[in-house]
Design a protein around this motif. Structure first.
Motif, short mmCIF file in Angstrom:
data_model
loop_
_atom_site.label_atom_id
_atom_site.label_comp_id
_atom_site.label_asym_id
_atom_site.label_seq_id
_atom_site.Cartn_x
_atom_site.Cartn_y
_atom_site.Cartn_z
N ALA A 76 0.98 -1.28 0.09
CA ALA A 76 -0.04 0.04 -0.04
C ALA A 76 0.83 1.29 0.07
O ALA A 76 0.71 2.07 -0.59
N ALA A 79 2.17 2.00 -3.68
CA ALA A 79 1.23 2.31 -4.37
C ALA A 79 0.69 3.60 -4.15
O ALA A 79 0.64 4.53 -4.95
N ASP A 80 0.53 3.84 -3.09
CA ASP A 80 -0.12 5.43 -2.40
C ASP A 80 1.03 6.48 -2.84
O ASP A 80 0.65 7.61 -3.25
N GLU A 139 -2.98 -5.22 -1.94
CA GLU A 139 -3.08 -3.68 -1.46
C GLU A 139 -2.57 -2.97 -2.61
O GLU A 139 -3.32 -1.87 -2.63
N GLU A 142 -5.67 -2.72 -4.89
CA GLU A 142 -6.66 -2.04 -4.38
C GLU A 142 -6.67 -0.62 -4.50
O GLU A 142 -7.55 0.29 -4.54
N ARG A 143 -4.98 -0.21 -4.83
CA ARG A 143 -5.04 1.27 -4.96
C ARG A 143 -4.99 1.64 -6.74
O ARG A 143 -5.73 2.60 -6.85
N TYR A 144 -4.42 0.61 -7.41
CA TYR A 144 -4.41 1.12 -8.81
C TYR A 144 -5.53 1.01 -9.51
O TYR A 144 -6.06 1.62 -10.58
N ARG A 147 -8.09 3.82 -9.85
CA ARG A 147 -7.50 4.70 -10.79
C ARG A 147 -7.63 4.52 -12.22
O ARG A 147 -6.81 5.11 -13.02
#
Length: 313
Positions: A76, A79-80, A139, A142-144, A147
């Motif tokens: 995470a 990625a963040d 993780e 779940e971020r990418y 988007r």
């Protein structure tokens, strides 16, 4: 296209850089500076801690990327930081793995959890951080994915510069002149893909607008004993005997030739249909990769075959 590549100097990242540079893109390889091979194709470099969002944003701003390829978004935080460093108009491609599927947990917990082949709709894992506290592709995805990124889920990647040395369970014995190699039942199915074909999938993802997850693996998969046989043929040492032994007696580095309760066989038809991706001839890419690894043995290869001798005797 101006493309920033996070983690562009080792194995997969290196292959992606070489592919995209050959296609004429303007590239910026973003990494810590710890691995910068002298023979990497000439591209721009930015040395920065990719988990530091502010520092990463400062490094990317002068380059003004149109696209970002994340090869090293392991969790995470990574990625963040990456997503926080680029604007919403930047095209996103992220490298993930079959480890997001519940079947991967099945392999590690000695359970049969899922039918194969695994598609992009197969159940994902509930248990997290199986491979350690730094690694969690769930993780990252779940971020990418929200988007609008294209996420490529890879099988076992092989090829030149592979630091995992996926052929070494056979090659170290070939180099040592061993004539007999103990193997188990040899039925485990683990989808594979050549590193150059991964780079081609990244190129296809950048060429279009196809958000979502895609399995990227070869269409056919040899069971592990046959995989070992293919490696031997590629070395020219096909006369070496694979000797079937009890799975519980296998040396540790031969454990994948034993009985594995859950297969990791993946279906990549979506990547072919939507991205227009297709791998090269797997027989040829395997032969070329084996030849490279024979010519570039690891410095720390073990010469201890006492476990082999114990079970073969």
């Amino acid at each position: 296209m101006r493309i920033a590549i996070l983690g562009g100097t080792q194995f997969i990242g290196r292959a992606v850089v070489e592919r995209l540079a050959a296609e004429g893109h303007e590239l910026l390889a973003v990494h810590r500076g710890e691995h910068e091979p002298a023979d990497l194709v000439p591209v721009g470099h930015a040395h920065v801690d990719r988990t530091d969002r502010a520092a990463l944003a400062d490094a990317l701003k002068p380059f003004d990327p149109e696209a970002l390829v994340d090869v090293s978004g392991m969790n995470a935080a990574a990625a963040d930081a990456a997503l926080g460093a680029v604007g919403p108009s930047v095209k996103l491609v992220a490298i993930s793995s079959c480890d997001v599927y519940r079947a991967y947990d099945g392999v590690h917990s000695n359970r049969t959890t899922d039918a194969v082949p695994l598609t992009e709709e197969s159940p994902l894992r509930k248990r997290r951080f199986i491979d350690g506290p730094q690694y969690e592709n769930l993780e990252m995805e779940e971020r990418y994915l929200p988007r609008g990124a294209t996420v490529l889920r890879l099988g076992a990647v092989y090829g030149e510069h592979d630091y995992q040395r996926r052929f070494e369970f056979v090659l170290r014995r070939v180099r040592a002149g061993r004539r007999r190699i103990p193997v188990g039942s040899g039925q485990f199915l683990f989808s594979r893909v050549y590193v150059g074909d991964v780079a081609a999938a990244v190129s296809r993802a950048l060429a279009g607008d196809h958000p979502g997850a895609f399995n990227v693996v070869e269409p056919t998969t040899a069971p592990y004993r046959m995989f070992a046989e293919q490696i031997l043929v590629a070395t020219g040492a096909a006369d070496i005997e694979l000797v079937r032994v009890r799975d519980d007696l296998l040396p540790e580095d031969l454990s994948l030739t034993g009985t594995i309760d859950q297969h990791l066989l993946m279906d990549s038809r979506k990547a072919g249909t939507v991205l227009g991706w297709a791998p090269q001839d797997p027989a040829e890419t395997l032969r070329a990769s084996v030849r490279w690894h024979l010519a570039h043995p690891p410095d720390d290869a073990s010469a201890d075959f006492s476990a082999d001798d114990a079970v073969l005797d």
